[in-house]
Design an enzyme around this catalytic site. Structure first.
Site, PDB file in Angstrom:
ATOM      1  N   THR A 108      24.375  44.582  46.947  1.00  0.00           N
ATOM      2  CA  THR A 108      25.120  44.134  48.122  1.00  0.00           C
ATOM      3  C   THR A 108      24.174  43.814  49.277  1.00  0.00           C
ATOM      4  O   THR A 108      23.169  44.489  49.484  1.00  0.00           O
ATOM      5  CB  THR A 108      26.117  45.223  48.543  1.00  0.00           C
ATOM      6  N   GLU A 136      29.416  53.245  44.391  1.00  0.00           N
ATOM      7  CA  GLU A 136      29.052  54.576  44.921  1.00  0.00           C
ATOM      8  C   GLU A 136      29.492  55.681  43.966  1.00  0.00           C
ATOM      9  O   GLU A 136      29.753  56.807  44.384  1.00  0.00           O
ATOM     10  CB  GLU A 136      29.676  54.804  46.300  1.00  0.00           C
TER      11      GLU A 136
END
Length: 381
Positions: free
Chosen positions: A158, A363
């Protein structure tokens, strides 16, 4: 806001909410449709001081805590998932890796420009053959005098399409497992470093995802974070704390879905009356609000533990697990309440439905969170 937010946090929430409604909401669909990194919006976040919210004032930041960042991310996430992902990655992943584990010299070199939003940070852990086994790394680092030489690739990174500074995790010895992992800062213009943009994501489409390729990439030894072999510990600590921010992002998605649903239910008529008068709709809204409040309490607890220096790993896993799944249930109900129109762009809940899905994956997947929680319960057997 809820009473457990102090006056400063309530003011912060109001300021960010106004910005989100006026500056993010009008362009959120364009950011999504065009897979366009929100550069202007990121610059506005920087101007507000939010890109350095967690950074010490010594390096130009606000020196605030995760409870404050939680408030910010909920308001931004309620309007534009992509922008909240960009801010999380820049702040609690890329920048925080340097802020928490860099030397004084490294922090002085990179943190002022990152805190000011003049440069953008990324966090490079995932590889093509990894996933939940995120530390089964294949990207290598070899000591060659004054430089380390990197070879390998990273995937789904990202912010990478625009980032200037990358916290990269590599292995010096694959046979050593986690003991061989190190963390190093790589700058965008480093020779042997190639960035290939990735397109076609289901959601969070404006967050600038890319593949990173290292081909005999020579990085100065002064860029190593900590010591050789510290990378495993650094990565786990950063992921533990960043899960709190993803959970806060999920609060935003859940809140945005609820806000959109309440507004639509009041103005949409069926059988001569607003659908908000129908008990079936009222019960869905009640469930959405109740679960949002429960998730908010869990995220606040994890953020408070972190800010106070107490152990927080299990609580952050619980917050991320529960908040992401609450967001999933809320966006699903929101589409149902909107009916056919909720299935089409540019209805915001259609975008929220797609944005939410990845929060149960990045995550650490929901399965990994359950593994963290269960291990804490069971201990060594």
């Amino acid at each position: 806001m809820q009473p457990f937010y102090n006056e400063q946090q309530q003011m912060l929430a109001a300021t960010v909410r106004e910005f989100a409604e006026n500056d993010l909401a009008p362009v959120a669909d364009d950011v999504d449709t065009n897979e366009e990194f929100p550069k202007a919006q990121f610059a506005a976040l920087a101007e507000m001081g939010l890109t350095g919210l967690l950074t010490s004032p010594e390096f130009g930041g606000a020196g605030m805590g995760y409870r404050d960042f939680m408030v910010v991310l909920e308001e931004i996430g309620a309007v534009c998932g992509s922008t909240s992902t960009v801010l999380i990655t820049h702040t609690s992943l890329g920048s925080e890796t340097i802020n928490r584990f860099g030397s004084d010299e490294q922090r002085e070199r990179w943190m002022p420009s990152l805190a000011a939003g003049e440069k953008i940070a990324a966090f490079a852990l995932t590889e093509p053959q990894t996933g939940s086994d995120a530390l089964g790394l294949q990207t290598t680092i070899v000591d060659e005098g004054e430089f380390y030489v990197l070879n390998g690739s990273k995937l789904f990174i990202t912010n990478a399409s625009v980032a200037d500074v990358f916290a990269v995790f590599v292995t010096a010895d694959r046979s050593a497992g986690y003991r061989g992992i190190s963390a190093i800062v790589v700058e965008r213009e480093t020779p042997g470093f190639e960035i290939n943009e990735q397109h076609g994501k289901m959601g969070m489409r404006g967050s600038g995802t890319a593949e990173l390729v290292f081909s005999d990439c020579r990085v100065p030894k002064s860029h190593l974070l900590g010591n050789v072999g510290d990378g495993y510990s650094i990565a786990l600590k950063i992921l533990d704390s960043s899960r709190i921010t993803v959970a806060a992002q999920c609060l935003g998605l859940a809140k945005g879905a609820l806000d959109q649903s309440v507004a639509y239910a009041k103005q949409r008529n069926a059988f001569g009356r607003p659908i908000a008068t129908k008990q079936a709709i009222q019960f869905m809204l009640a469930d959405m609000s109740t679960e949002l409040d429960a998730a908010r309490l869990m995220v606040y607890r994890a953020a408070s533990l972190y800010d106070k220096g107490f152990p927080y790993g299990t609580e952050s896993a619980k917050a991320k697990l529960y908040a992401s799944e609450v967001a999933g249930r809320n966006v699903d109900k929101a589409v149902q309440i909107h009916g056919g129109i909720g299935y089409f762009k540019p209805t915001p809940v259609e975008r929220m439905y797609r944005d939410q899905r990845v929060t149960e994956i990045y995550e650490g997947t929901s399965e990994i969170q359950r593994l963290v929680i269960s291990r804490d319960l069971i201990g060594e057997i």
